[in-house]
Design an enzyme around this catalytic site. Sequence first.
Site, PDB file in Angstrom:
ATOM      1  N   LYS A 105     -15.423  15.429  71.744  1.00 54.61           N
ATOM      2  CA  LYS A 105     -16.412  15.779  70.861  1.00 54.61           C
ATOM      3  C   LYS A 105     -15.927  15.044  69.304  1.00 54.61           C
ATOM      4  O   LYS A 105     -14.791  15.281  69.151  1.00 54.61           O
ATOM      5  CB  LYS A 105     -16.548  17.427  70.824  1.00 54.61           C
ATOM      6  CG  LYS A 105     -17.573  17.870  70.038  1.00 54.61           C
ATOM      7  CD  LYS A 105     -17.523  19.278  70.104  1.00 54.61           C
ATOM      8  CE  LYS A 105     -18.482  19.996  69.314  1.00 54.61           C
ATOM      9  NZ  LYS A 105     -18.585  21.571  69.272  1.00 54.61           N
ATOM     10  N   HIS A 107     -17.452  15.959  66.530  1.00 57.69           N
ATOM     11  CA  HIS A 107     -17.565  16.754  65.340  1.00 57.69           C
ATOM     12  C   HIS A 107     -17.080  17.959  65.781  1.00 57.69           C
ATOM     13  O   HIS A 107     -16.524  18.347  66.610  1.00 57.69           O
ATOM     14  CB  HIS A 107     -19.135  16.763  65.172  1.00 57.69           C
ATOM     15  CG  HIS A 107     -20.133  17.419  66.181  1.00 57.69           C
ATOM     16  ND1 HIS A 107     -20.428  16.678  67.261  1.00 57.69           N
ATOM     17  CD2 HIS A 107     -20.215  18.531  66.465  1.00 57.69           C
ATOM     18  CE1 HIS A 107     -20.967  17.325  68.075  1.00 57.69           C
ATOM     19  NE2 HIS A 107     -21.014  18.702  67.657  1.00 57.69           N
TER      20      HIS A 107
END
Length: 217
Positions: A105, A107
């Site tokens: 991921k 963010h």
Amino acid sequence: MQVFSPQQFIEVALQNNVLRFGEFTLKSGRVSPYFFNAGLLATGELLSVLADGYAKTLAEHANTDELTIFGAAYKGIPFVAATAQALWNHHQLNAQWGYNRKEAKTHGEGGTLVGAELAGKAVWVIDDVMTAGTAMREVVEILQNAGASVAGIIVALDRKEKGQGDKSAIQELGESLGVPVLALVTMDDIIDYVATHGTAEQLAQMRAYREQYGVHE
């Protein structure tokens, strides 16, 4: 609560086509008289029976003082979540649990791991079926990179087939890691079920397959 048994799980799996008998060509090229499709463990009943089996095995074999369990993406994610619930509901064990993402991921909190902090912990890994052990070795590497060690591995089905030598992938992995690799159901359990509930032809095919490809213990 029903106590998990291999025969119960086999029966429910057959009723839902998770376990089928016939003629199936595996990735290895072997023609198997049975096939187990964990992707079809897609009802509340099936997931509950499976999670009860994982939870019972963990309660019997794991160090329950600080229990952390891990499921590999993607199929392992619902398995590990349901197992954590079963451990709490049926064994009063408050296990920490986590899983990995296939892609990091970029963010928010970022990273590839979700859930419990793993660093410094001995983690039990939950999986469906182990064939060559390649995917499980990747999971072990993920855990080691996170600063964790593997306490043990539990799979839903052990086909008990030879790998490159005379040992199965489960035996080889357990020996190389020095940890227990346990199974809820084995090919021997399925043969026992067929001997009681199946046809003579199914039983003969299962026994012949085990004789040709099975490990000798």
